[in-house]
Design a protein around this motif. Structure first.
Motif, short mmCIF file in Angstrom:
data_model
loop_
_atom_site.label_atom_id
_atom_site.label_comp_id
_atom_site.label_asym_id
_atom_site.label_seq_id
_atom_site.Cartn_x
_atom_site.Cartn_y
_atom_site.Cartn_z
N ARG A 169 0.94 -1.20 0.01
CA ARG A 169 -0.22 0.03 0.01
C ARG A 169 0.92 1.21 0.13
O ARG A 169 0.76 2.30 0.64
CB ARG A 169 -0.90 -0.07 1.32
CG ARG A 169 -1.86 -1.33 1.13
CD ARG A 169 -3.01 -1.10 2.12
NE ARG A 169 -3.92 0.00 1.81
CZ ARG A 169 -4.98 0.17 2.45
NH1 ARG A 169 -5.34 -0.69 3.46
NH2 ARG A 169 -5.96 1.01 2.04
N GLU A 221 -6.08 0.21 -2.44
CA GLU A 221 -5.96 -1.57 -2.10
C GLU A 221 -5.55 -2.18 -3.43
O GLU A 221 -6.03 -2.00 -4.38
CB GLU A 221 -7.43 -1.73 -1.67
CG GLU A 221 -7.74 -1.08 -0.52
CD GLU A 221 -9.15 -1.50 -0.01
OE1 GLU A 221 -9.76 -2.57 -0.71
OE2 GLU A 221 -10.13 -0.69 0.88
N SER A 279 -6.58 -5.28 -3.82
CA SER A 279 -7.70 -6.13 -4.20
C SER A 279 -8.49 -5.36 -5.25
O SER A 279 -9.46 -5.94 -5.77
CB SER A 279 -8.36 -6.45 -3.03
OG SER A 279 -8.84 -5.44 -2.38
#
Length: 476
Positions: free
Chosen positions: A293, A298, A300
């Motif tokens: 990060r 994020e 994902s």
């Protein structure tokens, strides 16, 4: 009556003497005259001492005074300094924009100094592009001929990333009526296999040709990597519909096949996306930073474009305000850095004997403007190549709305995209790149790009448009 023996003294005394009244008078007059003489002598001595002291003071002060250089006053020296700086700045501009940049940039496509005639040597863009492509084919064939041990398909255990190629047989028609085989897949797979691929990366080729056996390069490469065919061994039962619909379906098919290995990331490439040497190492570094990060989004929700058209990287032609602001900051940093170096160089060469040096002056401003104008003349896509010196210099920033040559998906993002396309949530008239941008906004994804590009686009013949589609900048 004068006394004997007085001579000149008596004559002198007679001038100051009072009327003679006897011998005592003469004695007193003589005493008075002698006293006056002593006083005059002391006075003259004091005057000489004062003059000598004044002379000594002047002599002592002279070494501390600054002598004008060559008889020029301080104001004259100031004017001379201004003239010298002005002529130096003029010489800088002439040498940079009339000598250095024309020599260095005449083969750089996006530079204002680009000269196609000098670059191509009089050849047409099509002929030059085929010549470059033929040289790449020769190198790819040589690589596989020296590779004795075939690379067997990897197992599905501990696969962190799948690199998938969406490929179809391409051919182009040339002006003399013959067919040209560009053999992009052979080149791109050879380039990728020359990289030091970690054991956690699996390479997959998705043959989406309606007649799989006609794609001879895909059949040849099955000895080295995994190859899957969309239409099976015997090809399509019926001709496909619109080519744009087929392109979307082929892309989703390969993305779904890559997800079957359960990787954490999927890198989906078109068969004309050639890897830049060392790009895999940079990609691993960027992925690690994304997972940590470091970029404030994020992992994902990551959709990273590893290739962007060079024409869009100029950023003054984009509708992304953040990219325009970033480009302006890059120009300012180039100006400050280059202007400071030029000012320091000027100080070392032309102002070595001066005690007081100023960094911020007219020459610094002229140097700053010179560096900014030079950066604009060279163009940002070519300046980005300097960042390849180190993987720490690569940037991750907001992506433009374009292109699917090389996109890195997180597993969750890839699953969401496959689901959305299969359920028909993307308008049918959207091409695949526009559909991906549409879903990124709808699903709240973070479409980013890595600059400079980790892949180059070598495509000259488009299977979608069924013809020659030459972009000379990709062969520069």
């Amino acid at each position: 009556m004068r006394s004997k023996g007085t001579g000149y003294l008596s004559d002198s005394v007679s001038v100051f003497a009072r009327p003679s009244w006897g011998q005592s008078t003469h004695v007193s007059e003589l005493s008075f005259i002698l006293a006056r003489r002593d006083s005059f002598h002391g006075l003259s001595t004091g005057i000489h001492q004062i003059e000598a002291e004044s002379a000594n003071i002047k002599v002592e002060e002279m070494p501390h005074t600054k002598k004008p250089c060559c008889g020029v006053s301080s104001s004259g020296r100031h004017v001379c300094g201004l003239l010298l700086r002005n002529w130096t700045a003029i010489g800088l501009y002439i040498s940079v924009f009339c000598v250095i940049l024309p020599i260095c940039c005449h083969k750089w496509y996006f530079s204002v100094y680009y000269n196609q005639k000098l670059h191509l040597g009089g050849a047409s863009p099509s002929v030059y592009a085929r010549k470059v492509n033929d040289e790449c084919i020769v190198r790819a064939v040589s690589f596989f001929s020296q590779k004795r041990d075939a690379q067997l398909p990897r197992t599905t255990n501990d696969v962190k990333m799948v690199i998938g190629f969406v490929t179809i047989k391409r051919k182009g028609e040339i002006k003399d009526g013959g067919d040209y085989k560009p053999r992009y897949l052979l080149q791109t797979v050879a380039g990728l296999l020359q990289e030091r691929l970690p054991d956690t990366i699996h390479v997959l080729i998705c043959n989406v040709a309606t007649n799989p056996s006609s794609h001879t390069d895909a059949a040849f490469l099955s000895k080295y990597v995994t190859v899957v065919s969309r239409y099976g061994k015997y090809g399509a039962a019926k001709p496909p519909g619109h080519l744009q619909d087929k392109e979307r379906e082929d892309y989703i098919f390969c993305l779904n096949q890559s997800l079957s290995y359960n990787p954490r990331y999927v890198l989906l490439l078109e068969d004309d996306a050639l890897v830049v040497p060392g790009a895999v190492d940079v990609l691993v570094y960027v992925v690690d930073k994304i997972e940590d990060r470091r970029y404030r989004f994020e992992a994902s929700k990551t959709l990273a474009k590893l290739y962007s058209p060079l024409s869009l990287q100029r950023d003054f032609y984009t509708d992304k305000p953040s990219r325009i602001v970033r480009n302006l900051l890059e120009l300012l940093s180039i100006g400050l850095f280059g202007g400071s170096l030029l000012r320091i160089l000027y100080t070392l060469l032309c102002e070595r004997n001066r005690e007081n040096h100023r960094l911020l002056d007219g020459y610094f401003v002229a140097s700053l403007i010179c560096c900014v104008l030079a950066a604009l003349a060279i163009s940002r896509p070519h300046l980005l190549e300097l960042r390849r010196i180190s993987k720490q210099l690569y940037m991750v920033l907001e992506a433009n709305d374009c292109c699917t040559q090389a996109i890195l998906y997180h597993r969750e993002v890839a699953k969401s995209i496959v689901s959305q396309f299969e359920k028909g949530f993307v308008p049918d008239w959207y091409p695949i790149d526009a559909g991906l941008d549409y879903l990124a906004e709808k699903l709240g994804l973070a479409p980013v790009c890595v600059e400079p590009n980790l892949f180059t686009h070598i495509g000259m013949y488009s299977a979608l448009h069924e013809g020659e589609n030459v972009y000379l900048k990709d062969f520069a």
